[in-house]
Write a protein that holds these residues in place. Sequence first.
Motif, mmCIF file in Angstrom:
data_model
loop_
_atom_site.group_PDB
_atom_site.id
_atom_site.type_symbol
_atom_site.label_atom_id
_atom_site.label_comp_id
_atom_site.label_asym_id
_atom_site.label_seq_id
_atom_site.Cartn_x
_atom_site.Cartn_y
_atom_site.Cartn_z
ATOM 1 N N PRO A 144 1.395 -0.922 0.093
ATOM 2 C CA PRO A 144 -0.097 0.100 0.058
ATOM 3 C C PRO A 144 1.078 1.672 -0.049
ATOM 4 O O PRO A 144 1.717 1.754 0.618
ATOM 5 N N VAL A 145 0.456 1.806 -1.363
ATOM 6 C CA VAL A 145 1.492 3.576 -0.661
ATOM 7 C C VAL A 145 -0.022 4.626 -0.329
ATOM 8 O O VAL A 145 -1.089 5.250 -1.506
ATOM 9 N N GLU A 146 -0.311 5.570 0.098
ATOM 10 C CA GLU A 146 -0.475 6.505 0.897
ATOM 11 C C GLU A 146 -0.099 7.697 -0.336
ATOM 12 O O GLU A 146 1.048 7.445 -0.202
ATOM 13 N N VAL A 147 -1.166 8.137 -1.043
ATOM 14 C CA VAL A 147 -0.607 9.516 -2.354
ATOM 15 C C VAL A 147 -2.061 10.303 -1.976
ATOM 16 O O VAL A 147 -3.048 10.001 -2.125
ATOM 17 N N ASP A 187 -1.863 0.127 -4.190
ATOM 18 C CA ASP A 187 -1.663 -0.954 -3.700
ATOM 19 C C ASP A 187 -1.189 -1.853 -5.503
ATOM 20 O O ASP A 187 -1.127 -1.733 -6.408
ATOM 21 N N VAL A 188 0.220 -1.768 -4.317
ATOM 22 C CA VAL A 188 1.200 -2.249 -5.445
ATOM 23 C C VAL A 188 1.653 -3.656 -5.789
ATOM 24 O O VAL A 188 1.789 -4.075 -5.130
ATOM 25 N N TRP A 189 1.519 -3.958 -6.649
ATOM 26 C CA TRP A 189 1.335 -5.595 -7.243
ATOM 27 C C TRP A 189 2.798 -6.046 -7.361
ATOM 28 O O TRP A 189 3.339 -5.212 -8.209
ATOM 29 N N ASN A 190 3.761 -6.664 -7.218
ATOM 30 C CA ASN A 190 4.265 -7.520 -8.630
ATOM 31 C C ASN A 190 6.019 -6.679 -7.991
ATOM 32 O O ASN A 190 6.842 -6.838 -9.053
ATOM 33 N N ALA A 246 12.864 4.894 -1.831
ATOM 34 C CA ALA A 246 13.146 4.852 -2.920
ATOM 35 C C ALA A 246 11.452 5.683 -3.396
ATOM 36 O O ALA A 246 11.415 6.906 -3.802
ATOM 37 N N ILE A 247 10.803 4.656 -2.707
ATOM 38 C CA ILE A 247 9.430 5.119 -3.221
ATOM 39 C C ILE A 247 9.112 6.443 -2.177
ATOM 40 O O ILE A 247 8.387 7.399 -2.951
ATOM 41 N N ASN A 248 9.817 6.590 -1.074
ATOM 42 C CA ASN A 248 9.167 7.444 -0.392
ATOM 43 C C ASN A 248 9.686 8.804 -0.817
ATOM 44 O O ASN A 248 8.802 10.150 -0.532
ATOM 45 N N THR A 283 3.784 8.399 2.384
ATOM 46 C CA THR A 283 4.397 7.167 2.577
ATOM 47 C C THR A 283 3.984 6.129 2.277
ATOM 48 O O THR A 283 2.729 5.893 1.717
ATOM 49 N N ASN A 284 4.782 5.555 2.515
ATOM 50 C CA ASN A 284 4.604 3.359 1.675
ATOM 51 C C ASN A 284 4.770 2.853 2.717
ATOM 52 O O ASN A 284 5.227 2.822 4.130
ATOM 53 N N GLY A 285 3.787 1.375 2.338
ATOM 54 C CA GLY A 285 3.897 0.638 4.335
ATOM 55 C C GLY A 285 4.689 -0.391 3.996
ATOM 56 O O GLY A 285 4.577 -1.728 4.901
ATOM 57 N N LEU A 286 6.282 -0.209 3.746
ATOM 58 C CA LEU A 286 7.000 -1.424 4.002
ATOM 59 C C LEU A 286 7.260 -0.191 4.960
ATOM 60 O O LEU A 286 7.503 0.786 5.946
#
Length: 222
Positions: free
Chosen positions: A136-139, A174-177, A189-191, A198-201
């Motif tokens: 999950p990534v909140e945008v 929601d980012v698959w794969n 990198a995603i942040n 933020t992202n769910g990692l």
Amino acid sequence: MNQDELKQAVAQTALEQIVDQLEEDSIVGVGTGSTANYFIDALAAYKDRFDGAVASSQASAERLKGHGIPVYDLNVVSEIKWYIDGADEANEHLHLIKGGGAALTREKIVAAVAEQFICIADESKLVGKLGAFPLPVEVIPMARSYVARELVKLGGDPVYRDGTVTDNGNIILDVWNLDIGSAVQLEEAINQIVGVVTNGLFARRPADILLLGTQEGVKTLK
Ligand code: 5RP
């Protein structure tokens, strides 16, 4: 035991780990989701032994208040000894994927403040490699398409979580794969993508303890 019973057992174990250390000015950080809900319900029996809680979502705040547990704004709290929350996936390094309940940003904030992050999960959440659960990534809403294109460049397949608005007024992709080789690197990198909240990692700040509900009892990973 079924999955709900495992979640309940692990929530109870987390409570047992902190209950003797509760003091009248203690503030407990509380997460979001079905496992966290079991923890809230168990914590309620001890509500006279501590000051109150900080919640990682409106839903958890309502549940805490429903039990008569005072809920504080994080800004008026200087110290949180424990943050107790579930996860969608966890690995042996206690890196997590969180945000299935769309509360990832507030979860990450409360986890950052807490001295100790105790993650509670049933055994199905422990994986060899993170990433089968979509990240999950909140945008920020206006950045949705731009961020999605940038996530594709990182090798992911982002899917808009239709109908979900976070407690912060944002959307979730929601980012698959994704190939999550280095969780810390990918989290950073995603942040860095403009428009990402933020992202769910949870790898830069992993859990400190993972309590895992299994058919053989609750296991502790540190
Ligand atoms: C919410 C979360 C939850 O911790 C995660 O989704 C696990 O939920 P559950 O305990 O219901 O399995 O990250 O944003």
